[in-house]
Scaffold this motif. Structure first.
Motif, mmCIF file in Angstrom:
data_model
loop_
_atom_site.group_PDB
_atom_site.id
_atom_site.type_symbol
_atom_site.label_atom_id
_atom_site.label_comp_id
_atom_site.label_asym_id
_atom_site.label_seq_id
_atom_site.Cartn_x
_atom_site.Cartn_y
_atom_site.Cartn_z
ATOM 1 N N PRO A 2 0.790 -1.249 -0.053
ATOM 2 C CA PRO A 2 -0.174 0.001 -0.015
ATOM 3 C C PRO A 2 0.817 1.275 0.074
ATOM 4 C CG PRO A 2 0.057 -0.902 2.199
ATOM 5 C CD PRO A 2 0.879 -1.789 1.346
ATOM 6 N N SER A 3 0.252 2.389 -0.277
ATOM 7 C CA SER A 3 0.626 3.525 -0.103
ATOM 8 C C SER A 3 0.810 3.926 1.413
ATOM 9 C CB SER A 3 0.033 4.760 -1.009
ATOM 10 O OG SER A 3 -1.310 4.704 -0.394
ATOM 11 N N LEU A 4 1.456 5.106 1.534
ATOM 12 C CA LEU A 4 1.390 5.498 3.172
ATOM 13 C C LEU A 4 -0.056 5.871 3.557
ATOM 14 C CD1 LEU A 4 3.178 5.988 5.660
ATOM 15 C CD2 LEU A 4 3.705 8.082 4.704
ATOM 16 N N SER A 5 -0.643 6.693 2.678
ATOM 17 C CA SER A 5 -1.891 7.149 3.154
ATOM 18 C C SER A 5 -2.790 5.637 3.189
ATOM 19 C CB SER A 5 -2.697 8.048 1.952
ATOM 20 O OG SER A 5 -2.690 7.383 0.622
ATOM 21 N N ALA A 6 -2.849 4.940 2.268
ATOM 22 C CA ALA A 6 -3.687 3.812 2.408
ATOM 23 C C ALA A 6 -3.337 2.831 3.816
ATOM 24 C CB ALA A 6 -3.502 3.053 1.271
ATOM 25 N N TRP A 7 -2.130 2.888 4.265
ATOM 26 C CA TRP A 7 -1.524 2.287 5.180
ATOM 27 C C TRP A 7 -2.386 2.945 6.552
ATOM 28 C CZ3 TRP A 7 -0.149 -1.917 7.727
ATOM 29 C CH2 TRP A 7 0.573 -1.753 8.997
ATOM 30 N N GLN A 8 -2.177 4.202 6.432
ATOM 31 C CA GLN A 8 -2.652 4.865 7.705
ATOM 32 C C GLN A 8 -4.161 4.774 7.940
ATOM 33 O OE1 GLN A 8 -1.000 8.871 6.620
ATOM 34 N NE2 GLN A 8 0.951 8.435 7.685
ATOM 35 N N GLU A 9 -4.916 4.841 6.659
ATOM 36 C CA GLU A 9 -6.348 4.694 6.726
ATOM 37 C C GLU A 9 -6.746 3.268 7.141
ATOM 38 O OE1 GLU A 9 -10.355 5.605 4.100
ATOM 39 O OE2 GLU A 9 -8.384 6.165 3.396
ATOM 40 N N TYR A 10 -6.043 2.279 6.545
ATOM 41 C CA TYR A 10 -6.648 0.931 6.538
ATOM 42 C C TYR A 10 -5.816 -0.120 7.266
ATOM 43 C CZ TYR A 10 -9.709 2.583 2.642
ATOM 44 O OH TYR A 10 -10.414 3.083 1.897
ATOM 45 N N ARG A 50 -3.826 -3.029 8.273
ATOM 46 C CA ARG A 50 -3.445 -4.396 7.412
ATOM 47 C C ARG A 50 -4.501 -4.875 6.409
ATOM 48 N NH1 ARG A 50 -1.396 -7.785 12.852
ATOM 49 N NH2 ARG A 50 0.868 -7.024 12.629
ATOM 50 N N GLY A 51 -5.738 -4.024 6.415
ATOM 51 C CA GLY A 51 -6.700 -4.127 5.597
ATOM 52 C C GLY A 51 -6.497 -3.604 4.312
ATOM 53 N N ALA A 52 -5.489 -3.013 4.232
ATOM 54 C CA ALA A 52 -5.002 -2.450 2.755
ATOM 55 C C ALA A 52 -4.430 -3.419 2.024
ATOM 56 C CB ALA A 52 -4.209 -1.149 2.732
ATOM 57 N N ASN A 53 -5.375 -4.084 1.152
ATOM 58 C CA ASN A 53 -5.269 -5.297 0.398
ATOM 59 C C ASN A 53 -6.121 -5.519 -0.959
ATOM 60 O OD1 ASN A 53 -3.144 -7.373 0.051
ATOM 61 N ND2 ASN A 53 -4.514 -8.658 1.317
ATOM 62 N N ASN A 86 3.510 -6.360 16.828
ATOM 63 C CA ASN A 86 3.714 -4.866 16.223
ATOM 64 C C ASN A 86 3.359 -4.696 14.974
ATOM 65 O OD1 ASN A 86 4.690 -2.234 16.235
ATOM 66 N ND2 ASN A 86 6.981 -2.725 15.847
ATOM 67 N N LYS A 87 2.607 -3.538 14.864
ATOM 68 C CA LYS A 87 1.827 -3.390 13.429
ATOM 69 C C LYS A 87 2.678 -2.227 12.715
ATOM 70 C CE LYS A 87 -2.874 -4.685 14.697
ATOM 71 N NZ LYS A 87 -2.410 -5.131 16.153
ATOM 72 N N VAL A 116 4.236 -4.330 4.191
ATOM 73 C CA VAL A 116 3.603 -4.638 5.368
ATOM 74 C C VAL A 116 3.978 -5.711 6.128
ATOM 75 C CG1 VAL A 116 1.446 -4.632 6.714
ATOM 76 C CG2 VAL A 116 1.440 -3.543 4.581
ATOM 77 N N ALA A 117 4.649 -5.546 7.272
ATOM 78 C CA ALA A 117 5.209 -6.480 8.069
ATOM 79 C C ALA A 117 4.223 -7.650 8.365
ATOM 80 C CB ALA A 117 5.935 -6.087 9.387
ATOM 81 N N GLY A 118 4.614 -9.043 8.590
ATOM 82 C CA GLY A 118 3.680 -10.084 9.205
ATOM 83 C C GLY A 118 3.309 -9.669 10.605
#
Length: 783
Positions: A276-284, A286-289, A735-736, A769-771
């Protein structure tokens, strides 16, 4: 012609090997050094024709995270003593993650997804990788796919040389160092190992290794190992699975010569994780997929991002001792792979493009050409054929050991991006993408990417190792001349049919090591490295829906060239081993890899980022057993800066002096291993600082901390078996975090150029995105 030349050379070379087998040899990667027997753990007297190496019991230093070194370059090593306590699923990147300079971006809990690794800020496609002397990087893109290589149980050792490749390394893109892997030698005793693992997300793995033992009086022995892994995704839909085979046969001849044949085969199916992009990560988070549910217009449906791959690697190192002064080494190898990077595109039937040519085609068969239809449009590699041969002769005269060698590599790489139908379940009718393709009226396959690349490498090298002062002083000097030719055939309408690129680069190097006393030594080296442009520079890529150029060919792209210097100190004592290395790099035409989205597939491309200067220090410390405890510490400080402004159109972004991408200033690791022979446990904690993802430093991913643990018990011998049970915990604390930069950009926001114009954003960086937290229990029996 080239293939027949290679085969003739290989046959003649191996016939010569058999004829010369009045004399055996040690593994030449430890030429002339004291060797360690993996079978007995005892030292073996070196042959006079080999330069020296000190090998000490691997278990004695930091639990196998370190091994004593004696060369002129910075070098770290992990051994089977450490590898055997880790989860059996990780790839080599994850195994190296705690070494100084290694920054590993994981993308799933168990290592089924390759992720990425940088060393001193250099990306994995700038690091050479070999197994049993055979090169592993993709010859066209230099990308590394560690999940397709050796199973961890079958690894004897993995070495990471942070600064530069060796003189005889069969690599052309390794400006950031080299990682070398060797398989375990087959046992002299017949036996078997059976293991099973089960863990989080219903992950399960089965493993069997069979040992032949000594085969009669032939002097030969062999093993073959098989594994199967199933790993459901920790985020999003889908699961990854693979079957894998490793095999090795060895014959040690009476005078020290050695013949080896090694094989690795991997057959996998993986569902991509969206970076994901940084904005997608901040919004979603681990759901950014990719999407779980199918929609006829959703190109991000997960079943449209399944990627099958098959890989075969063969290597046959032949080490020949003629006498105590003269020896020959031959390593013929063969690499083959076939696979697909899956994707889908939404196409207008009345405007479908192949290259620059526009077509009107009834894709869904309803009698009209006015619909928008989703098609499966994967980037496929039907085949890569890559034979090669590394040959060298070494001769000792007085205090000098001379080496002269030749490396030949020839490859034929086919790549195509065809159009095929979506099946009833929302997935592709054929996941490989080569069957059921849309055909034009003349029977031609419709494609938006269709080419063949032939790459030829001819390399000559010469070196001299000088030992003096009773081997306290070692000086190594050498030069390599590499000649690389790429020929590209582009089969798309409107594209240039044939393009070529040629490079001839000389890379001298010089190094020295001085042993102050039995514990201390200093070392220094100066090396030059190069990296020829990837095959992407040969071809335009085109949008399937507009026919516009997505990425531009650049056959004039310059070869990256770098000069590296190292100065270090090693201490190898009775209790503690440690090293400190200061390093400096100067790059011209620095090639930075990035992920770009073409027809909804995540494809690797390269950016010429101009000059770069990188300098810093690596520290590594490990203890020998103290009350069964073996601590380990590693750290790196890195200061990597861009030397030039980045050209965009008629202006330049002011990037000079900015921090280079993927180059954290600080990273550090702490580990502890406990092992009393029956019970064992360990942990490792890694901190990685902030990493920029744009040349303008206007976007960065935060630093993070990751912790892993292991616990195990070796049961007493039961009916001639040796049972063991082990628990591995990954990302303790769940840790997310973002673990690495996948795609870089020149800038993520509009900026003022040095000539005053406003330069728009050059893209949106993406991230791994880390496991999540995961546990894996493994039960093993040695028979």
């Amino acid at each position: 012609m080239r293939a027949s030349t290679f085969l003739s050379t290989a046959v003649i070379g191996n016939m010569f090997c058999m004829a010369a087998y009045a004399a055996p040899v040690a593994d030449t990667k430890h030429v002339g050094e004291k060797r360690h027997s993996s079978a007995t753990g005892k030292s073996v007297k070196p042959f006079p024709s080999r330069p020296e190496v000190i090998r000490v019991s691997a278990e004695s230093v930091a639990g196998g995270r370190m091994a004593p070194q004696n060369g002129t370059k910075s070098r770290s090593e992990i051994t089977q003593a450490y590898i055997a306590k880790q989860a059996p699923t990780p790839n080599v990147f994850k195994l190296l993650g705690n070494l100084p300079g290694a920054n590993v971006a994981s993308a799933d809990p168990f290592g089924m997804v390759s992720g990425n690794m940088t060393i001193r800020g250099m990306n994995s496609d700038q690091i050479g990788f070999t197994v049993e002397g055979a090169p592993l990087n993709d010859i066209g893109s230099y990308m590394a796919f560690p999940t397709e290589w050796v199973d961890s149980e079958n690894l004897r050792e993995v070495t990471m040389q942070q600064g530069s490749a060796n003189l005889d390394s069969p690599v052309i893109g390794a400006s950031g160092g080299i990682v070398s892997m060797n398989l375990l030698d087959p046992s002299h005793k017949m036996g078997a190992t059976i293991a099973g693992s089960f863990g989080s997300y219903n992950t399960h793995r089965e493993y069997v290794r069979l040992q032949s033992g000594d085969i009669g009086n032939t002097g030969m022995r062999a093993f073959v190992a098989w594994s199967h892994l199933e790993e459901p995704h920790f985020r999003g839909a889908g699961d990854d699975h693979k079957q894998h085979i490793d095999a090795k046969m060895v014959k040690d001849w009476m005078n020290g010569s050695r013949s080896t044949v090694a094989l690795t085969f991997d057959d996998s199916m993986k569902v991509a994780y969206l970076n994901p992009s940084l904005s997608a990560w901040q919004e979603y988070g681990r759901g950014a997929n990719y999407s779980r549910d199918f929609s006829p217009t959703d190109t991000k449906y997960w079943k449209l991002h399944q990627s099958p791959y098959r890989v075969l690697i063969l290597s046959a190192p032949q080490n020949i001792v003629v006498n105590d002064k003269l020896g020959f080494d031959f390593t013929p190898y063969f690499y083959w792979n076939s696979g697909t990077i899956a994707s889908a595109s939404l196409l207008s039937e009345n405007a479908i493009y192949s290259g620059t040519q526009k077509y009107s085609i009834d894709l869904n068969g309803n009698g009209t050409t006015t619909d928008k239809v989703m098609m499966y449009t994967p980037f496929g590699t039907p085949y890569v054929y890559r034979p090669g041969l590394v040959s060298k002769v070494h001769y000792t005269i007085g205090k000098h050991t001379l080496v002269f060698g030749y490396w030949f590599d020839w490859s034929r790489q086919r790549m195509v991006n065809p159009y095929s139908a979506i099946g009833e379940n929302g997935g592709p009718a054929n996941v490989w993408g080569y069957l059921g393709n849309v055909k034009l009226a003349d029977g031609t396959r419709l494609a938006s990417y269709d080419n063949l690349t032939i790459t030829r490498v001819n390399t000559l090298f010469f070196g001299d190792t000088f030992n003096a002062l009773h081997n306290r002083l070692r000086v190594e000097a050498g030069i390599k001349e590499s000649m690389v030719t790429r020929i590209g055939y582009n089969y798309l309408p409107g594209a240039q049919y044939r393009t070529t690129m040629n490079a001839a680069v000389a890379t001298p190097n010089l190094g020295a090591r001085y042993r102050i006393d039995s514990h201390s030594q200093i070392f220094a080296d100066v090396a030059t490295n190069f990296r020829t442009p990837t095959l992407n520079a040969l071809y335009n890529t085109y949008s399937a829906s507009t026919g516009k150029v997505a990425t531009q060919a650049n056959t004039a792209q310059k070869t990256e060239y770098s000069i590296s210097e190292e100065l270090g100190y090693r201490y190898q004592g009775d209790i503690l081993d440690g090293s400190i290395t200061f390093f400096n790099y100067n790059f011209t035409n620095r090639q930075v890899s990035t992920q770009v989205t073409i027809n909804n597939a995540q494809i690797t491309q390269n950016i010429n980022a101009g000059g770069q200067t990188s300098r810093g220090v690596d520290i590594e410390i490990g203890l020998r057993p103290w009350h069964h405890l073996r601590p380990y510490i590693s750290a790196e400080y890195l200061h990597a800066t861009i030397d030039n402004n980045y050209k965009v159109g008629a202006d330049y972004l002011p990037t000079a002096g900015k921090t280079a991408v993927r180059s954290p200033n600080v990273q550090a690791s702490v580990g502890l291993d406990y092992d009393d022979g029956t019970y064992f446990a360990g942990f490792s904690v890694k901190y990685v600082g902030r990493q920029f993802s744009t040349f303008m430093n206007d976007q960065a991913m935060p630093g993070y901390v990751n912790a892993d643990m292991n616990f195990g018990y070796r049961a007493p011998k039961i009916f001639h078996t040796h049972p063991e049970i082990r628990l591995n915990l990954m990302n303790v604390g769940d840790n997310k975090y973002l673990s690495g930069v996948a795609g870089v950009a020149a800038s993520s926001r509009a900026a003022r150029g040095i000539y005053g114009s406003t330069i728009a954003s050059q893209g949106s960086p993406t991230y791994y995105v880390a496991g999540s937290f995961a546990a894996l229990v493994t039960a093993k029996i040695d028979l």
